[in-house]
Design a protein around this motif. Sequence first.
Motif, PDB file in Angstrom:
ATOM      1  N   ILE A   1       5.415  -1.116   5.909  1.00  0.00           N
ATOM      2  CA  ILE A   1       4.553  -1.370   5.785  1.00  0.00           C
ATOM      3  C   ILE A   1       3.812  -1.725   4.719  1.00  0.00           C
ATOM      4  CG2 ILE A   1       1.698  -0.007   5.843  1.00  0.00           C
ATOM      5  CD1 ILE A   1       3.144   2.238   7.590  1.00  0.00           C
ATOM      6  N   SER A   2       3.488  -3.385   4.893  1.00  0.00           N
ATOM      7  CA  SER A   2       3.032  -4.203   3.665  1.00  0.00           C
ATOM      8  C   SER A   2       1.551  -4.111   3.527  1.00  0.00           C
ATOM      9  CB  SER A   2       2.921  -5.308   3.749  1.00  0.00           C
ATOM     10  OG  SER A   2       2.682  -6.046   4.890  1.00  0.00           O
ATOM     11  N   GLY A   3       0.237  -2.987   4.470  1.00  0.00           N
ATOM     12  CA  GLY A   3      -0.823  -3.559   4.388  1.00  0.00           C
ATOM     13  C   GLY A   3      -2.141  -3.263   5.860  1.00  0.00           C
ATOM     14  N   ALA A   4      -2.944  -2.793   5.655  1.00  0.00           N
ATOM     15  CA  ALA A   4      -3.692  -2.517   6.800  1.00  0.00           C
ATOM     16  C   ALA A   4      -5.088  -3.206   6.554  1.00  0.00           C
ATOM     17  CB  ALA A   4      -3.777  -1.211   6.716  1.00  0.00           C
ATOM     18  N   ALA A   5      -5.710  -2.901   7.376  1.00  0.00           N
ATOM     19  CA  ALA A   5      -7.117  -3.692   7.467  1.00  0.00           C
ATOM     20  C   ALA A   5      -8.441  -2.820   8.734  1.00  0.00           C
ATOM     21  CB  ALA A   5      -7.469  -4.799   7.924  1.00  0.00           C
ATOM     22  N   ILE A   6      -9.555  -2.981   8.966  1.00  0.00           N
ATOM     23  CA  ILE A   6      -9.564  -2.346  10.072  1.00  0.00           C
ATOM     24  C   ILE A   6     -11.321  -3.082  10.191  1.00  0.00           C
ATOM     25  CG2 ILE A   6     -11.393  -0.162  10.219  1.00  0.00           C
ATOM     26  CD1 ILE A   6     -10.344   1.835   8.373  1.00  0.00           C
TER      27      ILE A   6
END
Length: 871
Positions: free
Chosen positions: A39-44
């Motif tokens: 996992i390198s990032g996330a966004a909503i």
Amino acid sequence: MLQSIPVLEAFGNAKTVRNNNSSRFGKFVEIQFDKKGRISGAAIRTYLLERSRVCQISDPERNYHCFYLLCAAPPEEKERYKLGNPKSFHYLNQSNCYELVGVSDAHDYLTTKRAMDIVGISQKEQDAIFRIVAAILHLGNIDFAKGEESDSAIVEDEESKFHLQMTADLLMCDPHALEDALCKRVMITPEEIITRTLDPHGATVSRDGLARTIYSHLFDWLVDKINASIGQDPASKCLIGVLDIYGFESFKTNSFEQFCINFTNEKLQQHFNQHVFKMEQEEYTKEEIDWSYIEFVDNQDILDLVEKKPGGIIALLDEACMFPKATHETFSQKLYQTFKDHIRFIKPKLTRSDFTIVHYAGEVQYQSDHFLYKNKDYVVVEHQNLLSSSSCSFVAGLSPSLSDETAKSSKFSSIGSRFKLQLQQLMDTLNSTEPHYIRCVKPNNFLKPSIFENNNVMQQLRSGGVLEAVRIKCAGYPTPKTFFEFLTRFGILAPEALEGNYEEEEACKKILEKMGLTGYQIGKTKIFLKAGQMAELDAQRAGILGFSAKVIQKKIRTHITRKKFVSMRKASICIQSFWRGELARKLYELLKRDAAAVKIQRDLRRFLARKAYIRTKFSMMILQTGLRAMVARNEFRYRERTKAATIIQAYWRCHRAFSEYKKLKKASTISQSRWKGRAVSRELRKQKMVAQEVIEEACPVIRESSIPDRGAEKIETLIMEVENLKALLLAEKQRADEFERKYAEAQESSEERRKKLEETDRVVHQLQDSLNRMIYSTSNQVSELKMILSTSSRQTSTSGPIDGDERIEFTSSNSDASSSDSDFTFPAPIPTSPTFSAINPSSFQLIVQDISAAEFSGFESDKESAFDDFF
């Protein structure tokens, strides 16, 4: 990301007719991965927030949760924002539902604040967020009345003025500027700038528009803040996305929100059809099996009805919103004329403004009363200027720059068009991924367990396209299996097919022929079974497995029983040997305990006797130590007192000898001075007489002859001697006067020292009296101690050694009570030697006549050190 859920639910969820926590916006969560699968990032990403709910709700629904959470905040925060019961606010009291069963708004408020802390929203930003929420509530309570002119509006009453002032204070802007932004509009023409006033209805619409704009900007800011806190990876090529969006809705009253929601579900249903059905048919073609085309309901005509340009419902709605005089009735008439022949559009018979659309999940009748009002999304420059002029940087930052908004305001932009654009972006994202579907089914509308409503569940399955998917699956080959999977699962039905050297395809055919199945299809790599054939094969497989299980169980039970018997026999032998050993050990333990008891009794008696002896010995040693210490202290004090008296006598004899020496020296000096004075006086008289005789003898000579002779020189010499003698006499007189003065001063000093010495004698006598009384008291205490010891010895001979502690404690308490004047805790013994006899007072009574101040101070210090222990 998990902690952001309470924040988004507080500001984006609300109670609807069927759900207490319905999400009123679409949410697409992206979890981004790097090349190594980490996992390198996330966004909503959010879609289609229901902005109209801020100003308008229907019973029994609720507004967004954040308004009720703030009304349930701690009293000090409610007082800061001037909030009260939700019933007192217009945006909340349009519905009679204010609380949810089993939900604590106060607890959820604290949970939301903790979640804000975790996602990185500072305390200052939290205060600004809740100030904006409170400002929206106060803004909704501002009512307007007609002004002096017919088309003008003013704030209605004092209560509205109070809410206007509170709104301005919370937004940190000027109250007059807020009132002008609500009641006036500025029109810029090439010739001039015109300020136009709004009527009360227009001012109310302006008020609601400002509330929706502020809330929408606040929600967008929260989403951006959460994304910034989580962190995104722009270089990520792989992601897992979760789309959480509202489902199909059909209520008694369906407005613009339900129209947009159902339009979204039509789009998602089309995506579902294309992904599931078309891909399945492509698989049939790829495997080269004989199949016929399966018909399924394609909803493309419904999508064209809603979004097609220029004749779709959204396009006609935007067109109606551009005309100031257009109403919902004219909009409905336009729809009736345009879609009168469309099979998906129905005009109800008993209404003039409603219309019905036949969705894939069923017919839904929409009320167009508020379609135009909820679709309008003009950029109001006055609202933008008001927010930008706020002294709060947070409020001012919510409003986009005027340059960008002005560029957009040249062209009309509606909620429906923006909705369609966002939906298309969402579909593009979904088309670029490999989707999997989860259908949530709600068993009842009462929000209670153990209740299952068949009609409600069937409606949800129909709305979700599940029934249609089941129908189409059953019409084709719903169960495809690869050759390896089929042989692995059903090889036990025909073991000979597996034992022979057959290809996988031939082995599968033998199994199916043995089972007597027909109608299946065999492709290049898979076997396609008709509906029900998989269940039949599973039943045959279950029978064989059941019989095999029985045989295995029989063998296993025999083995277990035999093993249990052997283990029980071994266990019984072990138990018998153990209990025999246990009995022997118990007998040995009993004999051992008897021997130990005898030994313990012997050791205990010895211990008690020794303990009593040691206690008595220790008590006597303590008494002896105390008495010897007291004798030593008394002897030491006597020696110190004798030493002090010797020092006093030495100083006094020294002083007396020195005084006598000074008196003798003074007397001798005075005697010598007087003797010398008399001698000088006699010598002076003699010289005077000689001078007189010389003068008498020289006078005739002078008369007779003028020649000087040796007599004149002698006269002059005598005169000079006389003068010298006079000077000596005067000096002797001055010395005599000085000696007399010093003698008088010495007498006065001696008198003062004599008085001080008398005072010292008096103090010495007092100390001697105190010492005598102390020695007398000590002798009495020693007598009492001897009596106590004799009594204790008699009691010891009768009561045994165990009472020794009580005797010692009693004696110690008596000694402590009787020796309070001593510096040792044991009583003083009776003096039996001259050391304890009273000191003779005459040894301290000395005859003194004079003492100096320095000697007196030395005597005082020696006296204090010598007699300090007596106090």
